[in-house]
Write a protein that holds these residues in place. Structure first.
Motif, short mmCIF file in Angstrom:
data_model
loop_
_atom_site.label_atom_id
_atom_site.label_comp_id
_atom_site.label_asym_id
_atom_site.label_seq_id
_atom_site.Cartn_x
_atom_site.Cartn_y
_atom_site.Cartn_z
N PRO A 1 9.21 2.82 -4.75
CA PRO A 1 9.30 1.69 -3.83
C PRO A 1 10.05 0.49 -4.41
O PRO A 1 10.66 -0.29 -3.68
N PHE A 2 10.03 0.34 -5.74
CA PHE A 2 10.69 -0.80 -6.38
C PHE A 2 12.21 -0.66 -6.36
O PHE A 2 12.93 -1.63 -6.64
N THR A 3 12.71 0.52 -6.05
CA THR A 3 14.16 0.71 -5.94
C THR A 3 14.61 0.83 -4.49
O THR A 3 15.81 0.98 -4.24
N SER A 4 13.67 0.76 -3.55
CA SER A 4 14.04 0.97 -2.15
C SER A 4 13.33 -0.02 -1.23
O SER A 4 13.85 -1.11 -0.95
N ALA A 5 12.14 0.33 -0.77
CA ALA A 5 11.47 -0.45 0.27
C ALA A 5 11.18 -1.89 -0.12
O ALA A 5 11.25 -2.79 0.71
N LEU A 6 10.84 -2.13 -1.39
CA LEU A 6 10.43 -3.46 -1.82
C LEU A 6 11.60 -4.38 -2.16
O LEU A 6 11.41 -5.59 -2.35
N VAL A 7 12.80 -3.82 -2.25
CA VAL A 7 13.97 -4.61 -2.63
C VAL A 7 14.23 -5.73 -1.63
O VAL A 7 14.59 -6.86 -2.01
N SER A 8 14.04 -5.45 -0.34
CA SER A 8 14.37 -6.43 0.69
C SER A 8 13.52 -7.70 0.62
O SER A 8 13.92 -8.75 1.13
N LEU A 9 12.35 -7.64 -0.05
CA LEU A 9 11.49 -8.81 -0.15
C LEU A 9 12.13 -9.93 -0.97
O LEU A 9 11.82 -11.11 -0.80
N LEU B 1 2.57 4.71 -0.22
CA LEU B 1 1.43 3.96 -0.75
C LEU B 1 1.89 2.75 -1.55
O LEU B 1 1.33 1.65 -1.43
N GLY B 2 2.94 2.94 -2.34
CA GLY B 2 3.46 1.84 -3.14
C GLY B 2 3.99 0.71 -2.27
O GLY B 2 3.72 -0.47 -2.54
N GLY B 3 4.73 1.07 -1.23
CA GLY B 3 5.23 0.04 -0.32
C GLY B 3 4.11 -0.68 0.39
O GLY B 3 4.14 -1.91 0.56
N PHE B 4 3.09 0.08 0.80
CA PHE B 4 1.97 -0.48 1.55
C PHE B 4 1.16 -1.46 0.69
O PHE B 4 0.77 -2.54 1.14
N ILE C 1 1.58 -8.03 -2.05
CA ILE C 1 1.41 -8.62 -3.37
C ILE C 1 2.69 -9.34 -3.81
O ILE C 1 2.66 -10.50 -4.26
N ILE C 2 3.82 -8.65 -3.67
CA ILE C 2 5.10 -9.24 -4.07
C ILE C 2 5.44 -10.43 -3.20
O ILE C 2 5.92 -11.47 -3.70
N TYR D 1 4.88 3.89 11.63
CA TYR D 1 5.38 5.14 11.05
C TYR D 1 5.33 5.11 9.52
O TYR D 1 5.30 6.16 8.88
N SER D 2 5.31 3.92 8.90
CA SER D 2 5.17 3.86 7.45
C SER D 2 3.76 4.27 7.02
O SER D 2 3.58 5.05 6.08
N LEU D 3 2.75 3.76 7.71
CA LEU D 3 1.37 4.09 7.39
C LEU D 3 1.07 5.55 7.73
O LEU D 3 0.49 6.29 6.92
N LEU D 4 1.47 5.98 8.92
CA LEU D 4 1.25 7.38 9.32
C LEU D 4 2.07 8.33 8.45
O LEU D 4 1.71 9.51 8.31
N GLY D 5 3.15 7.82 7.86
CA GLY D 5 3.97 8.66 7.00
C GLY D 5 3.22 9.20 5.80
O GLY D 5 3.51 10.30 5.31
N ILE D 6 2.24 8.44 5.30
CA ILE D 6 1.42 8.92 4.19
C ILE D 6 0.66 10.17 4.61
O ILE D 6 0.64 11.18 3.90
N PHE D 7 0.07 10.13 5.80
CA PHE D 7 -0.67 11.29 6.32
C PHE D 7 0.29 12.40 6.73
O PHE D 7 -0.03 13.58 6.61
#
Length: 428
Positions: free
Chosen positions: A26-34, A148-151, A156-157, A273-279
């Motif tokens: 997630p630190f190289t993808s989803a969280l970068v936009s923050l 999970l990491g993105g969620f 936190i970030i 879809y991010s949360l359901l994506g885990i399941f």
């Protein structure tokens, strides 16, 4: 070899892999936009200049994945992971001392190189070594760390940036990565069950099968041999196109929904879809063990195809919610099924190398997917043809993977039957 009581150690490997993926991918993808708005405002640069950092990371992965596959297969995995995590965490911290966008690009290059060695590819290779039975479930549990990491990390970030600034946030999170990741690499991770005096999970059941039984996990096609076969290139097309539909959808659903229903509702759809994506990952992994990797993957492909079709009717808000459900399951193919495809089509003996080659083809597709979908929108003025195109590409990818698997199985079956015949003749 005597059986050991208690929980099979491979499940600790899965948990360790889950944590490693949670603190890297997630630190190289989803969280970068923050970090995008505070950095672009401070440096007075366009957002496209900042997003180039993720492109640099992706290019490193494209180039290095085959090399990583060979090295993980050949060398000490504790050393590879440990060095990778140390460099990864220091590279992440170095973003915090950047004085220009070019400094960020240098940090991104180091981050991309280290991520290739300590990211999800290494974990996937290790899990393939540890599991013959329940491999799909084991892989899906570890891969769920992406969502999970993105969620977990996203709020936190966001709070850290608000309270301490983006530079301090990079330092804090880099330290968290190091504190969590290094002990896992040194104390828990083992490349093979033989290092712990064990056999792969389910190995005894495979060994009990007769020579005439078509056991998927015992196929053995070397990379050199594979590259001489047409089914290898069919497979690569399937993986490349899977990369296209992955970023082609992920990067464009948010703006598509925002245009029609506003940013708040778009954020809601993305959250669903991010949360359901885990399941979705766990379900697809379980289905892979029950139905086989091709049948389960086909269900995933069909699910994401339905999601693309439903996007054509995005003016209707309830339909978008249904779309998000299908998308959550279908998008899991890109994370759960890919390593399973590599190990089932080419075998586990060369899984590291083949998974590295697979990852390169997938990332090339990912690098182009969002760009092509955006280009269709710019040319046509709407996403209609983009969603139609992605539906067709998804079905093409599904067909290529299924065809390459079928050809691989036929070749393997004939070789096994011939070996069994020769063995019988010698005995008699």
């Amino acid at each position: 070899m005597p059986k050991r009581k208690g929980l099979f150690y491979g499940w600790w490997i899965v948990l360790a892999g889950l944590l490693l993926i949670t603190i890297t991918v997630p630190f190289t993808s989803a969280l970068v936009s923050l970090y995008m708005i505070p950095i672009t405002e401070e440096f007075n640069i366009p957002r496209s200049a900042f997003t180039l950092t993720t492109t640099i990371i992706a290019v490193c992965g494209i180039i290095l994945s085959p090399i990583v596959g060979k090295m993980v297969q050949k060398y000490n995995v504790k050393m590879i992971l440990s060095i990778g995590i140390i460099v990864f965490s220091l590279s992440y911290m170095s973003y915090g001392i950047a004085q220009s966008i070019f400094h960020l690009y240098i940090s991104a290059a180091f981050l991309g190189v280290s991520f290739a060695f300590c990211g999800n590819l290494t974990t996937q290779i290790i899990i393939v070594n540890w599991f013959k039975k329940s491999r799909g479930l084991a892989m899906s549990i570890a891969i769920s760390g992406i969502g999970l990491g993105g969620f977990i990390m996203s709020p936190i970030i966001a709070n850290l940036i608000t309270n301490f600034g983006w530079r301090q946030t990079y330092f804090i999170m880099g330290l968290v990565i190091l504190i969590i990741g290094l002990p896992i690499a040194l104390l828990i991770m083992k490349k093979t069950p033989e290092e712990a005096g064990l056999k792969p999970y389910g190995a005894d059941e495979v060994e009990d099968q007769s020579l005439n039984t078509k056991a998927e996990t015992e196929i053995d096609i070397t990379p050199a041999e594979a590259k001489k076969k047409p089914f290898f290139y069919i497979y690569m097309i399937g993986i490349f196109t899977l990369g296209l539909i992955t970023t082609g959808s992920l990067q464009q659903i948010n703006p598509y929904v925002s245009d029609m229903h506003g940013m708040a509702y778009a954020a809601t759809i993305v959250s669903i879809y991010s949360l359901l994506g885990i399941f979705g990952k766990l379900i697809l992994g379980w289905l892979s063990d029950k139905l086989g990797v091709i049948k389960s993957g086909t269900l995933g492909y069909l699910a994401i195809s339905v999601a693309f079709i439903l996007l054509l009717f995005g003016q209707n808000k309830p339909i978008l919610i249904i779309m998000a459900i299908f998308f959550a399951l279908g998008n899991a193919v890109a994370s759960v099924s890919i390593p399973l495809y590599a190990s089932h089509i080419f075998g586990t003996n060369n899984a590291g190398v083949m998974m590295g080659i697979t990852n390169s083809a997938f990332q090339v597709g990912m690098a182009l997917g969002g760009v092509l979908t955006g280009a269709v929108y710019d040319l046509m003025g709407s996403y209609t043809w983009a969603w139609i195109g992605l539906t067709v590409i998804a079905l093409l990818s599904m067909a290529c993977i299924s065809l390459s698997y079928t050809i691989s199985r036929k070749k393997y079956s004939s070789e096994v039957k011939e070996s069994a015949k020769l063995y019988t003749e010698r005995v008699n």
